[in-house]
Enzyme design. Structure first.
Site, PDB file in Angstrom:
ATOM      1  N   GLU A   1       8.607  21.204 -20.633  1.00  0.00           N
ATOM      2  CA  GLU A   1       6.791  21.486 -20.978  1.00  0.00           C
ATOM      3  C   GLU A   1       7.398  20.451 -22.743  1.00  0.00           C
ATOM      4  O   GLU A   1       7.973  20.136 -23.185  1.00  0.00           O
ATOM      5  CB  GLU A   1       6.463  22.616 -21.055  1.00  0.00           C
ATOM      6  CG  GLU A   1       6.413  23.343 -20.428  1.00  0.00           C
ATOM      7  CD  GLU A   1       5.791  24.523 -20.420  1.00  0.00           C
ATOM      8  OE1 GLU A   1       5.429  25.316 -21.786  1.00  0.00           O
ATOM      9  OE2 GLU A   1       5.706  25.295 -19.581  1.00  0.00           O
TER      10      GLU A   1
ATOM     11  N   LYS B   1      10.245  30.956 -12.885  1.00  0.00           N
ATOM     12  CA  LYS B   1       9.273  31.007 -13.900  1.00  0.00           C
ATOM     13  C   LYS B   1       8.625  29.468 -13.548  1.00  0.00           C
ATOM     14  O   LYS B   1       6.927  28.879 -14.053  1.00  0.00           O
ATOM     15  CB  LYS B   1       9.254  30.416 -15.091  1.00  0.00           C
ATOM     16  CG  LYS B   1       9.729  31.973 -15.630  1.00  0.00           C
ATOM     17  CD  LYS B   1       8.752  32.992 -15.714  1.00  0.00           C
ATOM     18  CE  LYS B   1       9.112  34.591 -15.789  1.00  0.00           C
ATOM     19  NZ  LYS B   1       8.275  35.463 -15.942  1.00  0.00           N
TER      20      LYS B   1
ATOM     21  N   HIS C   1      10.536  37.630 -30.215  1.00  0.00           N
ATOM     22  CA  HIS C   1       9.800  37.333 -28.966  1.00  0.00           C
ATOM     23  C   HIS C   1       9.763  38.405 -28.837  1.00  0.00           C
ATOM     24  O   HIS C   1       9.613  39.203 -27.492  1.00  0.00           O
ATOM     25  CB  HIS C   1      10.784  36.284 -28.291  1.00  0.00           C
ATOM     26  CG  HIS C   1      10.769  35.353 -28.168  1.00  0.00           C
ATOM     27  ND1 HIS C   1       9.973  33.618 -27.886  1.00  0.00           N
ATOM     28  CD2 HIS C   1      11.728  34.463 -28.742  1.00  0.00           C
ATOM     29  CE1 HIS C   1       9.946  33.012 -28.357  1.00  0.00           C
ATOM     30  NE2 HIS C   1      11.612  33.130 -28.754  1.00  0.00           N
TER      31      HIS C   1
ATOM     32  N   ARG D   1       4.377  43.461 -14.800  1.00  0.00           N
ATOM     33  CA  ARG D   1       4.256  45.676 -14.624  1.00  0.00           C
ATOM     34  C   ARG D   1       3.447  45.534 -15.397  1.00  0.00           C
ATOM     35  O   ARG D   1       2.328  45.129 -15.887  1.00  0.00           O
ATOM     36  CB  ARG D   1       5.582  45.187 -15.392  1.00  0.00           C
ATOM     37  CG  ARG D   1       5.248  44.385 -16.547  1.00  0.00           C
ATOM     38  CD  ARG D   1       7.025  44.939 -17.857  1.00  0.00           C
ATOM     39  NE  ARG D   1       6.250  43.983 -18.616  1.00  0.00           N
ATOM     40  CZ  ARG D   1       6.476  42.661 -19.047  1.00  0.00           C
ATOM     41  NH1 ARG D   1       6.985  41.823 -18.208  1.00  0.00           N
ATOM     42  NH2 ARG D   1       6.517  42.165 -20.297  1.00  0.00           N
TER      43      ARG D   1
HETATM   44  C1  MV4 Z   1       6.199  27.550 -25.406  1.00  0.00           C
HETATM   45  C2  MV4 Z   1       5.912  27.397 -27.126  1.00  0.00           C
HETATM   46  C3  MV4 Z   1       5.319  26.313 -27.576  1.00  0.00           C
HETATM   47  N1  MV4 Z   1       5.049  25.167 -26.559  1.00  0.00           N
HETATM   48  N2  MV4 Z   1       5.845  26.517 -25.251  1.00  0.00           N
HETATM   49  C4  MV4 Z   1       7.743  31.568 -26.202  1.00  0.00           C
HETATM   50  C5  MV4 Z   1       8.599  33.020 -25.270  1.00  0.00           C
HETATM   51  C6  MV4 Z   1       7.888  32.559 -24.126  1.00  0.00           C
HETATM   52  N3  MV4 Z   1       7.121  33.438 -22.938  1.00  0.00           N
HETATM   53  C7  MV4 Z   1       7.422  30.897 -24.369  1.00  0.00           C
HETATM   54  N4  MV4 Z   1       7.509  31.101 -26.359  1.00  0.00           N
HETATM   55  C8  MV4 Z   1       6.395  30.400 -25.827  1.00  0.00           C
HETATM   56  N5  MV4 Z   1       6.840  29.143 -25.721  1.00  0.00           N
HETATM   57  C9  MV4 Z   1       4.798  25.069 -25.690  1.00  0.00           C
HETATM   58  N6  MV4 Z   1       5.021  24.067 -24.057  1.00  0.00           N
HETATM   59  C10 MV4 Z   1       5.966  28.091 -27.306  1.00  0.00           C
HETATM   60  C11 MV4 Z   1       6.453  29.533 -27.579  1.00  0.00           C
HETATM   61  C12 MV4 Z   1       6.958  30.336 -28.428  1.00  0.00           C
HETATM   62  C13 MV4 Z   1       6.041  31.708 -28.333  1.00  0.00           C
HETATM   63  C14 MV4 Z   1       4.975  31.874 -27.872  1.00  0.00           C
HETATM   64  C15 MV4 Z   1       4.724  33.356 -27.602  1.00  0.00           C
HETATM   65  C16 MV4 Z   1       5.041  33.485 -28.657  1.00  0.00           C
HETATM   66  C17 MV4 Z   1       4.891  33.522 -29.685  1.00  0.00           C
HETATM   67  C18 MV4 Z   1       6.405  32.369 -29.462  1.00  0.00           C
HETATM   68  C19 MV4 Z   1       7.164  32.028 -30.597  1.00  0.00           C
HETATM   69  C20 MV4 Z   1       7.723  31.220 -30.736  1.00  0.00           C
HETATM   70  C21 MV4 Z   1       7.667  30.371 -29.265  1.00  0.00           C
END
Ligand code: MV4
Length: 447
Positions: free
Chosen positions: A200, A116, A235, A293
């Site tokens: 981040e 990532k 998630h 995918r």
């Molecule tokens: C984040 C975020 C807020 N700020 N990154 C969750 C899954 C992973 N792919 C990254 N995620 C997140 N990254 C930053 N800089 C909040 C999340 C996140 C989230 C993102 C998408 C869908 C649901 C979520 C639930 C909690 C946190």
């Protein structure tokens, strides 16, 4: 031309791939574990090969047996579906070494997007907007401090080998940073055998917006617009829709172009998804991850574009050039998907496998069901709990929601508890109806 596909998966996606292959005149062989002997995929495929006992590690993840099945069935291609081996670059390399076509992108794209931090650096260098934070890996508490000098709090620490929410840690203030950094690195080491993390700026209450793309082996890349996947719980996505009710026409165009650029930067040659975090307050979007995918929620993109994504994956793997140009891809109407899981929403969504004693599925205009179950089928406890995807299409969002409500009402499953009652609640929730919901929706309103 590919004449026989081995399907290295189970459940509804195995059935979905069999259907696409059948329509294309391609023979199918499906692998199955001892727990899946009675599965719908086993009944529908031209051939079925048992590859081991119930646990995934000894069957669907044990790729030596899967490759043997490909040889014995004389399949010339393998479709990995999603999960299991779909994003395992060693597996796709092993297929190539045996002159079997892997229906997915080249190994290098899988490898680069699987890391990532590397994926993020690559995207930043290609001009794709990324979330402000560390320049790559943060390897010490000192370097974490330097990063937060620039970003301020709150921040989020993510595992480079993670993805999909695994191994993340949110930090609100400086005094928590050292502990959180050590914790995150240790957790990442334990979960992925790789302690590398990156940092981040934390974006509160975002939307999860992802863009479906298709690339071929001739350098062509198109996008099929976005999906809004913000209705998630721990998630796990529960409901997806296309288009996103929060995105305007100009933003949509920009998002699509950026997703195409992201895919081109890794010479992407299959169906893939570029995930973005969308900050609703500032109207900004940032690259998060790329999934190499086919995804569970691909049907909503198929419904609004009329494009069969699985067929295109097969044609692309076969070396064919995309016969569609971006200007020919049109968005028509609105589609929603509800994931029907064998879970008890009243008991904190606890898995609830067992025998389906009675099953009556919805139908009629605008309803599609992708499922791997039937009446009398016993859901084995070894795998994920999704039993069906109910997909509704309408000329607009209102009609799609009304059809979804009708579909959920018609859906009758006896013997197991499912998430159907949960979906009925969401379909009438004010915040959902407004379209302005974010990833906080479930924790805010439904628990
Ligand atoms: C984040 C975020 C807020 N700020 N990154 C969750 C899954 C992973 N792919 C990254 N995620 C997140 N990254 C930053 N800089 C909040 C999340 C996140 C989230 C993102 C998408 C869908 C649901 C979520 C639930 C909690 C946190």
């Amino acid at each position: 031309m590919i004449s026989k596909i081995l399907i290295a998966n189970r459940g509804e996606i195995a059935v979905r791939i069999i259907r696409a292959a059948k329509e294309m005149g391609i023979k199918t062989a499906v692998v199955y574990s001892k727990a899946d002997k009675e599965s719908l995929a086993v009944k529908l495929a031209d051939q079925a090969i048992c590859i081991g006992p119930a646990p995934s590690a000894e069957s669907y993840l044990f790729y030596q047996n899967i490759l043997s099945a490909a040889l014995s069935s004389k399949a010339d291609a393998i479709h990995p579906g999603y999960g299991f081996l779909a994003e395992n670059s060693h597996f796709s390399d092993a297929c190539r070494a045996m002159k079997i076509i892997f229906i997915g992108p080249k190994s290098n794209a899988i490898r680069r997007m699987g890391d990532k931090a590397m994926a993020k650096e690559l995207m930043r260098n290609s001009g794709v907007p990324v979330i402000p934070g560390s320049d790559g890996i943060v390897d010490s508490f000192n370097s974490a401090c330097e990063t937060v000098e620039k970003t301020g709090f709150p921040i989020i620490i993510k595992a480079s080998a993670g993805g999909g929410g695994k191994g993340m840690r949110i930090v609100d203030e400086k005094k928590e940073l050292e502990r959180a950094f050590n914790y995150a690195a240790t957790e990442a080491q334990q979960a992925f055998g790789d302690s590398r993390v990156y940092i981040e700026k934390y974006i509160g209450s975002p939307k999860h917006i992802e863009v479906q793309i298709l690339g071929d082996k001739h350098g062509n890349v198109v996008h099929l617009f976005e999906r809004d996947c913000s209705i998630q719980r721990r998630h796990q996505k529960l409901i997806e829709e296309a288009p996103s009710p929060s995105i305007d026409k100009d933003t949509r165009k920009k998002l699509g172009e950026i997703a195409v650029k992201a895919a081109q930067s890794v010479e992407y040659d299959s169906a893939g998804t570029v995930e973005f975090l969308y900050n609703v307050d500032t109207n900004e979007f940032f690259f998060m991850e790329m999934n190499t995918r086919i995804q569970v929620e691909h049907p909503v993109s198929e419904m609004i574009t009329g494009i069969d994504l699985i067929k295109y994956q097969i044609r692309i793997a076969n070396g064919e050039e995309l016969d569609i140009k971006q200007k020919h891809i049109e968005q028509r109407g609105h589609a929603l998907e509800c994931r029907i899981n064998a879970e008890n929403p009243e008991k904190d969504f606890h898995p609830n496998p067992g025998k389906i004693t009675q099953l009556r599925v919805p139908g009629g205009p605008g309803i599609r069901i992708d499922s791997g179950v039937y009446s009398g089928y016993t859901i084995p406890p070894y795998y994920d709990s999704m039993v069906a995807k109910l997909i509704a299409w309408g000329t607009n969002r209102k009609e799609a929601i009304d059809r979804m409500k009708r579909g959920l009402d018609e859906f009758h499953i006896e013997g197991i508890k499912t998430t159907i009652p949960f979906h009925k609640e969401v379909m009438k929730h004010k915040e959902f109806l407004s379209g302005q919901y974010t990833t906080d929706f479930i924790s805010k309103y439904m628990s």
